[in-house]
Design a protein around this motif. Structure first.
Motif, PDB file in Angstrom:
ATOM      1  N   GLN A  31      -3.196  -1.390   8.565  1.00 31.37           N
ATOM      2  CA  GLN A  31      -2.045  -1.659   7.714  1.00 31.37           C
ATOM      3  C   GLN A  31      -0.955  -2.359   8.518  1.00 31.37           C
ATOM      4  OE1 GLN A  31      -0.843   2.124   6.048  1.00 31.37           O
ATOM      5  NE2 GLN A  31      -2.454   2.065   4.495  1.00 31.37           N
ATOM      6  N   ARG A  90      -1.430  -4.405   3.422  1.00 30.29           N
ATOM      7  CA  ARG A  90      -2.733  -4.688   4.036  1.00 30.29           C
ATOM      8  C   ARG A  90      -3.033  -6.160   3.793  1.00 30.29           C
ATOM      9  NH1 ARG A  90      -6.754  -4.939   0.184  1.00 30.29           N
ATOM     10  NH2 ARG A  90      -6.322  -3.831  -1.746  1.00 30.29           N
ATOM     11  N   VAL A 144       0.831  -1.212   0.000  1.00 37.19           N
ATOM     12  CA  VAL A 144       0.000   0.000   0.000  1.00 37.19           C
ATOM     13  C   VAL A 144       0.866   1.263   0.000  1.00 37.19           C
ATOM     14  CG1 VAL A 144      -2.009  -1.065   1.073  1.00 37.19           C
ATOM     15  CG2 VAL A 144      -0.265  -0.046   2.523  1.00 37.19           C
ATOM     16  N   ARG A 170       4.686  -0.883   3.702  1.00 36.57           N
ATOM     17  CA  ARG A 170       3.360  -1.032   4.323  1.00 36.57           C
ATOM     18  C   ARG A 170       2.533  -1.958   3.469  1.00 36.57           C
ATOM     19  NH1 ARG A 170       0.512   3.626   4.028  1.00 36.57           N
ATOM     20  NH2 ARG A 170       1.933   4.558   2.535  1.00 36.57           N
ATOM     21  N   ALA A 228      -3.195   4.140   7.337  1.00 38.34           N
ATOM     22  CA  ALA A 228      -4.565   3.841   7.722  1.00 38.34           C
ATOM     23  C   ALA A 228      -4.560   2.678   8.702  1.00 38.34           C
ATOM     24  CB  ALA A 228      -5.404   3.483   6.492  1.00 38.34           C
ATOM     25  N   GLU A 243       1.381   3.706  -1.954  1.00 40.72           N
ATOM     26  CA  GLU A 243       0.825   4.981  -2.421  1.00 40.72           C
ATOM     27  C   GLU A 243      -0.367   5.454  -1.596  1.00 40.72           C
ATOM     28  OE1 GLU A 243       2.538   6.673  -4.690  1.00 40.72           O
ATOM     29  OE2 GLU A 243       3.911   4.975  -4.701  1.00 40.72           O
ATOM     30  N   GLU A 244      -0.858   4.625  -0.702  1.00 43.79           N
ATOM     31  CA  GLU A 244      -2.010   4.996   0.125  1.00 43.79           C
ATOM     32  C   GLU A 244      -1.531   5.694   1.391  1.00 43.79           C
ATOM     33  OE1 GLU A 244      -4.468   1.565   0.889  1.00 43.79           O
ATOM     34  OE2 GLU A 244      -4.237   0.856  -1.166  1.00 43.79           O
ATOM     35  N   PRO A 245      -2.364   6.539   1.986  1.00 43.44           N
ATOM     36  CA  PRO A 245      -1.975   7.155   3.262  1.00 43.44           C
ATOM     37  C   PRO A 245      -1.984   6.119   4.381  1.00 43.44           C
ATOM     38  CG  PRO A 245      -4.213   7.778   2.673  1.00 43.44           C
ATOM     39  CD  PRO A 245      -3.656   7.000   1.510  1.00 43.44           C
TER      40      PRO A 245
END
Length: 141
Positions: free
Chosen positions: A85, A139, A76, A137, A82, A78-80
């Motif tokens: 994770q 998920r 993940v 990171r 959260a 590119e994701e903030p």
């Protein structure tokens, strides 16, 4: 989905640190915590981990833990940040990644749950020094 990962991880808080273990309340290391969350969500583990030393291959320089995470979890990058994770840490710059945790709280005061030597499974602030150690990171699928 992320809420159940955090809820499962919080049930492990207070579990003593035991190298290579993965039994809620009895003993776990950082990988054991992630394995336990996987079992709670999916029933069985995707592979049996080989025996490993606490240094996770620092001498050989192999990214054993990173490779396993890439086989079974979803990156993940590119994701903030959260909750839910899985965080993979390098304990020193240039070292192999060898510590895992689960982000429990995002935002201004982030926190994570991890199994830490001599402390067991705890929820800690994701302070600036910890954030600087994040190597990757993921998920759960």
């Amino acid at each position: 989905m992320a809420e159940d990962v955090v809820a499962i991880a919080r049930r492990w808080i207070g579990t003593p640190y035991v190298h290579q273990a993965s039994r809620c309340g009895a003993g776990a290391d950082c990988l054991g915590l992630i394995r336990g969350i996987w079992r709670a969500r999916y029933g069985s583990e995707p592979e049996a981990p080989p025996a490993y030393t606490p240094d996770w291959g620092e001498c050989g320089g192999q990214e054993v833990l990173m490779a396993a995470a890439l086989r079974h979890l979803l990156p993940v990058a590119e994701e903030p940040l959260a909750p839910g994770q899985v965080l993979l840490f390098r304990m020193r710059q240039g070292a192999v990644a060898k510590h895992l945790g689960v982000l429990s709280v995002a935002g201004a005061a982030p926190g994570f749950i991890h199994a830490y030597s001599r402390r067991g499974v705890v929820e800690s602030p994701l302070s600036a020094p910890w954030r600087a150690r994040i190597a990757a990171r993921f998920r759960f699928p």
